[in-house]
Motif scaffolding. Structure first.
Motif, PDB file in Angstrom:
ATOM      1  N   PRO A  81       0.658  -0.874   0.047  1.00 24.64           N
ATOM      2  CA  PRO A  81       0.390   0.059  -0.266  1.00 24.64           C
ATOM      3  C   PRO A  81       1.110   1.188  -0.414  1.00 24.64           C
ATOM      4  N   GLU A  82       0.231   2.060  -0.582  1.00 27.88           N
ATOM      5  CA  GLU A  82       1.160   3.318  -0.864  1.00 27.88           C
ATOM      6  C   GLU A  82      -0.167   4.597  -0.747  1.00 27.88           C
ATOM      7  N   TRP A  83       0.270   5.930  -0.235  1.00 30.93           N
ATOM      8  CA  TRP A  83      -0.714   6.701  -0.717  1.00 30.93           C
ATOM      9  C   TRP A  83      -0.942   7.022  -1.735  1.00 30.93           C
ATOM     10  N   GLY A  84      -0.227   7.265  -2.631  1.00 29.12           N
ATOM     11  CA  GLY A  84      -0.255   7.607  -4.301  1.00 29.12           C
ATOM     12  C   GLY A  84      -0.977   6.692  -5.585  1.00 29.12           C
ATOM     13  N   ARG A  85      -0.483   5.708  -4.505  1.00 35.05           N
ATOM     14  CA  ARG A  85      -1.490   4.736  -5.781  1.00 35.05           C
ATOM     15  C   ARG A  85      -2.937   4.519  -5.412  1.00 35.05           C
ATOM     16  N   ALA A  86      -3.297   5.013  -4.136  1.00 32.95           N
ATOM     17  CA  ALA A  86      -4.599   5.022  -3.637  1.00 32.95           C
ATOM     18  C   ALA A  86      -5.708   6.020  -4.929  1.00 32.95           C
TER      19      ALA A  86
END
Lengths: 474, 336
Positions: free
Chosen positions: A410-415
């Motif tokens: 999980p990574e914020w930019g991917r969300a």
């Protein structure tokens, strides 16, 4: 500074210090299981890496024993994943609704974190008042100035909350990454089927397929339950997994990469700045040249180029590519920090004590380390805090583009990227919430940097440090 | 100083791309072709990779110097890189130009306003807004702005498409600059097309300029605060200079000086940020080209584009130095 035996004894006969130590012990005991667990798993990983040691059986026994130690802030002590059985909730904490149980645990985590922080500050103040030989040191003024700096305190609180989020990530999420995302078909949950009026069992993966957030007709909004009685504080993602869990775990990798890269680039920048300030002349000029050349390549583009070129190398396997990313950040980002501390370092190299040390025949490395470095560490702190914000933006930007941190992690930019197609529909939360979090955290780091700067150097004009948190244009 | 910087930057690029762990020749070929030794050989020969590295380096560098940029491999297969850049660059320049301009025209006045009324509510609101605005990630801001503009009818009661010049092809995408091709005066003679092109890039330009806008505001505010307390401002006040003249002649002019390096150094951010902003807004600019080349594995093109970026940045730095000496004669060219 050394505290000898009699002073330790004094400390425990003094009421306040004893109380302080007791509170510390209590706070530690609450989380002792988690700490031991962490230490043990770290040693196991370390031991397994050493070839020729065969102690797997013993080590797993130790690990299991440690797992059994109750911890206050864990999913097991305060469970929120229960189900409704027609009359009340089963399996949740005290029979509360899953939302309440989760909220209770999250609040407790934050209370604990702030209590631990307060305990640290309390200890420092006791030490300062009772045990330190000197009544006053210059650093006291720095702390006092920071305490009066509201904006800096605000930044500190935000940063501290972010760090707490990263540290307690597994306990904070309403579900776990393993259960909800990575291995969703290996886990089952019970739920209340209102049609048949009974408790049914379903695979998490199948449940996820029915709780997608993909627009107006299929959407699980923030702070709602899905059809299977699972609570989603930030709603679900486009594939039905829990957004909050995703973000909380994503904060870990952002923080680790950010801190690692800033620490690396700060050490590169400090070494080079001290060297160029000490030797001046040609050494300085060549470093200006190198840093200008690195700066002439836009940081984000350099990042993209390096991540593509190094994508297939072994180093990209370490920590889902996070380690590589941190290295690349360090080697592209040191120039900005170097620029900022070169000036102060040059000024210090002109001072008399450097001449004096040189005439005593001290070696250049010793002079740099002992007589110059302490005067630039303050600047390193300031710019470190500010570039951390920028690094977080850049990491998010890269993973938005699909580079950097490898996908299942999980990574914020991917969300933001995953939710991009649904922003104009009912599922706006997938992109909006991570962006707000990034903005908040980056503002926090910038504010903290401002606060530290004003505390260390109250005369500095606030126009300094303009490299702050822009993240190379991400 | 400029020449060695360009040389060093380009050499680093060469090293990363051709000496890195990835063989550019295999990246260019598809799975099947890699196993075909003849195709692999051909690719290697064409890239010059079967030469000794130093020879290859000199060849590569000299062809860059004379702008013989070769042809692309994967992206727009086989087209001339020069033509490709000429096609893509104007859109990026157009976007960059407006993002600088919008940032200046919003950020600087706001900063000056906040500085003139320091420590009032307006100042706090403006400063706070600038700080938060700057901390927003560009790509996210872009997505949100597009969403808001796309549903502006529902949110503001009027639609973004309908006000001002008509947009025929959606709110984001490529600005139509073809009307200016070979005839830059059309910028003025064909105002309708100009306005359309501006409106097309305006959201992207605002997003791209967001970071600089925040910076300019902050610097503008401190600059005004500093100048306000200078002796010559006091003197002018005592002399009885009117408020208006005081502000415009004595304060603003001098406060502009520290803004120049900020504005030009934003070029770094603009060029770097263009990758993300162009992908979000679907503008076929040079940053987008770079990104596509990188993810599709056209590494030679990546290297060439990096050279172009280096040239652009060094050029902007030179302009900054000249501007700085023009505005503030105290700073010599040899300055520092």
């Amino acid at each position: 500074m050394s505290v000898n035996g009699s002073r330790v004894a004094d400390a425990f006969t003094d009421g306040r210090t004893a109380l302080w130590a007791l509170v510390g012990l209590f706070l530690f005991l609450l989380e002792a299981g988690a700490v031991l667990n962490f230490v043990v798993s770290l040693t196991i990983d370390g031991l397994l890496a050493i070839p020729g040691v065969d102690a797997v059986g013993f080590l797993t026994a130790v690990e299991n024993a440690v797992r059994e130690i109750p911890t206050l802030l864990s999913r097991e002590t305060i469970p929120n994943q229960g189900y409704f059985d027609g009359s009340g909730y089963e399996g949740t904490f005290l029979g509360l609704s899953p939302a309440m149980a989760w909220a209770f645990r999250a609040t407790l985590v934050y209370l604990y974190a702030f209590a631990a922080f307060g305990w640290g500050v309390w200890g420092y103040r006791i030490y300062r008042r009772e045990y330190r030989a000197a009544d006053w040191t210059p650093r006291d003024d720095v702390f006092d100035r920071f305490r009066g700096h509201k904006w800096g305190i605000f930044g500190l609180v935000i940063v501290f909350m972010f760090v707490t989020m990263a540290v307690f990530a597994p306990a904070l999420g309403p579900t776990t990454v393993d259960q909800n995302m990575r291995n969703s078909y290996g886990h089952e949950i019970d739920y209340w089927d209102s049609d048949s009026g009974s408790v049914e069992t379903i695979l998490v993966g199948d449940a996820n397929l029915d709780s997608l957030s993909q627009g107006n007709d299929q959407n699980v909004e923030p702070w709602t339950y899905d059809d299977y009685g699972r609570f989603h504080p930030f709603g679900t993602m486009q594939d039905g997994s829990d957004l909050f869990t995703f973000l909380v775990v994503g904060s870990r990798i952002s923080l680790v990469i950010g801190v690692l890269s800033v620490a690396l680039s700060a050490s590169i920048a400090a070494t080079l700045a001290l060297t160029s300030a000490y030797y001046k002349g040609r050494v300085d000029l060549s470093m200006v040249l190198v840093s200008d050349a690195v700066m002439a390549m836009p940081q984000l583009l350099l990042l993209i180029m390096l991540t593509t070129v190094l994508r297939e190398s072994w180093i990209n396997e370490v920590y889902s590519g996070g380690f590589l990313l941190a290295l690349i950040f360090a080697f592209t980002g040191w120039t900005y920090m170097w620029r900022s501390i070169r000036g102060p370092a040059l000024q210090i190299s002109e001072r008399e004590w450097i001449d004096a040390a040189r005439s005593f025949g001290q070696r250049p490395t010793t002079i740099m380390r002992k007589h110059m470095l302490p005067y630039v560490t303050g600047y390193l702190l300031i710019y470190g805090s500010m570039t951390l914000g920028g690094a977080i933006i850049s990491i998010a930007g890269l993973s938005y583009l699909g580079l950097g941190v490898a996908p299942p992690t999980p990574e914020w930019g991917r969300a933001v990227n995953l939710g991009q197609d649904y922003v104009r529909t009912g599922s706006w939360h997938i992109s909006l919430i991570p962006g707000i979090l990034i903005t908040l955290v980056v503002t926090g780091f910038n504010a903290l940097g401002d606060g530290i700067r004003d505390a260390i150097d109250p005369q500095s004009d606030s126009a300094g440090g303009e490299t702050a948190g822009a993240g190379g244009g991400a | 100083m400029a020449i060695p910087v360009i040389w060093l930057g380009t050499s680093m690029t060469w090293y990363i791309i051709f000496m890195g762990p990835i063989d550019p020749a295999t990246r260019l070929l598809s799975e099947g072709q890699v196993r075909n030794p003849a195709a692999y050989e051909a690719a290697q020969t064409q890239l010059g990779l079967n030469q000794p590295p130093l020879q290859h380096y000199v060849d590569w560098l000299s062809s860059l110097i004379v702008f013989d940029l070769g042809r692309t491999w994967l992206l727009y297969q086989g087209s001339s890189v020069n033509a490709l850049i000429m096609d893509f660059l104007p859109r990026t320049l157009w976007l960059g130009f407006w993002s600088v301009l919008i940032a200046i025209f919003i950020g600087v006045p706001l900063g000056f306003y906040a500085g003139m009324r320091s420590n009032t509510v307006a100042d706090y609101v403006a400063s706070m807004g600038g700080i938060v605005w700057r901390a927003m990630p560009n790509f996210w801001l872009g997505i949100m702005l597009l969403a808001v503009l796309g549903s502006s009818q529902a949110i503001f009661g009027f639609s973004w498409e309908a006000i001002g010049p008509n947009l025929t092809s959606g709110i984001s995408g490529n600005p139509d600059l073809s009307y200016m091709a070979g005839n830059p005066i059309a910028f003025f003679t064909n105002p309708n097309a100009t306005l359309q092109a501006i409106k097309k890039v305006a959201p992207a330009a605002i997003v791209l300029g967001s970071a600089s806008m925040g910076n300019e505001m902050r610097i503008g505010r401190t600059a005004v605060l500093e100048v306000k307390n200078q002796d010559y401002v006091e003197l002018a006040k005592v002399k009885g200079v009117s408020d208006r003249a005081l502000v415009y002649k004595h304060i603003l002019r001098n406060a502009l000086v520290p803004l120049v390096p900020i504005i030009t150094s934003e070029a770094f951010l603009l060029i770097g940020g263009s990758v993300l902003v162009e992908s979000v807004f679907g503008i076929n600019g040079i940053g987008y080209l770079f990104f596509q080349a990188a993810i599709q594995g056209d590494l030679p093109l990546v290297g060439t584009l990096m050279y172009v970026f280096i040239l652009m940045i060094v050029g902007i730095n030179l302009i900054q130095d000249v501007l700085y000496t023009l505005i503030d004669p105290r700073v010599g060219l040899e300055g520092e």
